[in-house]
Design an enzyme around this catalytic site. Sequence first.
Site, PDB file in Angstrom:
ATOM      1  N   LYS A  72       0.839  -1.211   0.000  1.00  0.00           N
ATOM      2  CA  LYS A  72       0.000   0.000   0.000  1.00  0.00           C
ATOM      3  C   LYS A  72       0.866   1.249   0.000  1.00  0.00           C
ATOM      4  CE  LYS A  72      -1.386   1.488   4.166  1.00  0.00           C
ATOM      5  NZ  LYS A  72      -1.065   2.862   4.558  1.00  0.00           N
ATOM      6  N   ASN A  73       1.905   1.255   0.846  1.00  0.00           N
ATOM      7  CA  ASN A  73       2.694   2.487   1.000  1.00  0.00           C
ATOM      8  C   ASN A  73       3.656   2.738  -0.164  1.00  0.00           C
ATOM      9  OD1 ASN A  73       1.340   3.028   3.307  1.00  0.00           O
ATOM     10  ND2 ASN A  73       2.985   2.446   4.718  1.00  0.00           N
ATOM     11  N   ARG A 175       1.822  14.332  13.449  1.00  0.00           N
ATOM     12  CA  ARG A 175       2.159  14.121  12.041  1.00  0.00           C
ATOM     13  C   ARG A 175       2.000  15.379  11.174  1.00  0.00           C
ATOM     14  NH1 ARG A 175      -0.361   8.612   9.953  1.00  0.00           N
ATOM     15  NH2 ARG A 175       1.348   8.704   8.471  1.00  0.00           N
ATOM     16  N   ASP A 358       5.633   0.393  11.847  1.00  0.00           N
ATOM     17  CA  ASP A 358       4.400  -0.262  11.383  1.00  0.00           C
ATOM     18  C   ASP A 358       4.309  -1.725  11.818  1.00  0.00           C
ATOM     19  OD1 ASP A 358       3.635   2.094  10.210  1.00  0.00           O
ATOM     20  OD2 ASP A 358       4.203   1.523   8.180  1.00  0.00           O
TER      21      ASP A 358
END
Length: 484
Positions: A72-73, A175, A358
């Site tokens: 996904k990233n 963030r 993650d």
Amino acid sequence: MKLVPKSPNGGSRKAEPLLSGGVPGFKKPVSRSRTIRIDFRNVAIAPESLMDKFVIRGGNPLVGSVRISGAKNAALPAMAAAILTDEPVILENIPDVRDIHTERNLLVSMGADVELGYGRASHRTTISCNNLVNPEAAYELVKTMRASTLVLGPLLARMGRARVSQPGGCAIGARPIDLHIKGLERLGATIKQEHGYIEASAERLHGGHIIFDKITVTGTEDLMMAATLAQGETIMENCAREPEVTDLAALLTKMGAKIEGAGTHTIRIHGVKKLHGARHRIIPDRIEAGTFVIAAVLTGGDLQLTNCDPSHLGSLIQKLEECGVSIKAGTDSMRVTNGHQLVAADISTEEFPGFPTDMQAQYMTLATQSQGTSIITENIFENRFMHAHELVRMGANIRVEGSRAIVRGKTPLSSAAVQCSDLRASASLVIAALVADGETIIDRVYHVDRGYERIEEKLKGVGAQIRRIGEILPKRAAAPSVVA
Ligand code: EPU
């Protein structure tokens, strides 16, 4: 309140008969092949899928083989890179997860043509940005996925302007995206921030020297994309070295960009006037692979992972070996077996190639079942321990002290009703439920759907007892505002 079984990643399906023991089963996954072209301008998250839950009965070892999806990233920045050219960009191995659908909606809202095909279509998407009309990422989309800010650099470079909603805080930390903004200013952009939006403009970006104050993954990606079309040379120092950054550089290079040093701390980009279309295969998802590895280890299973890249998982493999796990890694597959007592080991999250943040939540679940005390230090995000509280509700002994969590194993886990707070926290709860005594109900699994492709089908295929249920809600149910 009526509960109905749901299809993976959101859609409704007919109720199926209960298996013995009261666990409704899904049919064997059918291979899907479809190509769709839809106008998603006004679509955010289907409200009816927001309240899906997983019901998991623990105790089964995971045995068999799981195919790992595309990352996904890596897919998200690759899709944003298509903005940089008016020719089609064809991406393969795109995961069928909610964040990808959000990014497609975002690109379509700007005027892009996005075809998405799954199954036999190789999880392929073709993106054509030859008619971009609206260089804007609206709040409605950015609030559900922070990675939407990845369009800032490409839009500015290709169209000379961009209007992108500020993402705001999120479930795992503040963030900010100040480093993206500072970097773009160094490339000549004028940036205003008002009414919750970043408005950036530049006639043509020029090369510059950027030293990131802090290592940022999407910041490195955003600036790298912007610099490909800038006039002159850009040197970026203190860059992220994640495999997703290297994969993006590989795509950009196929599109005609001149990039050296991706995967190291210093990246040099020689700007070119124009980029062209390209075809690229997205790298395997190292975090999905790591999640299945830990699930296999904890359940005492024997799992073969295919279509993965163990070279991206070095720090995790090394740590698990320290805990007593046996892992055999090939070039694109791994086999994990575990029949032994796990031994506690400390971790400290770092940028790649260090231990990934993650994987911190999933490792915490593992630490609850290791003999001894593990100290888990989270160095990347300031609030990434939400899962600890839910694990405690399942019987874990965890004390959180600032950026450290002290996990005392080994405590038996028992089923409970728990709630997902963000994507990786959800994965840790799914793994905990797989070893808990009894039937755990995990709420808010829309977080899981953001980044794990058909996780319940994959888990069921290797022996887990898991099913998805959903609630029928009024149509106007609120969308989540806190996302990772
Ligand atoms: N940071 C700043 N200013 C910035 C950018 C980042 O202070 O302008 C700080 C962040 O607040 C954080 C640190 O720098 O403390 C690192 O953040 P980074 O920018 O690297 O994170 P990201 O690019 O927003 C990506 C992944 C995350 C992953 C992190 C760290 C994508 C789309 N997201 O986020 O993935 O946790 O890097 O590896 O690539 C996930 O998949 O669950 C996920 C959250």
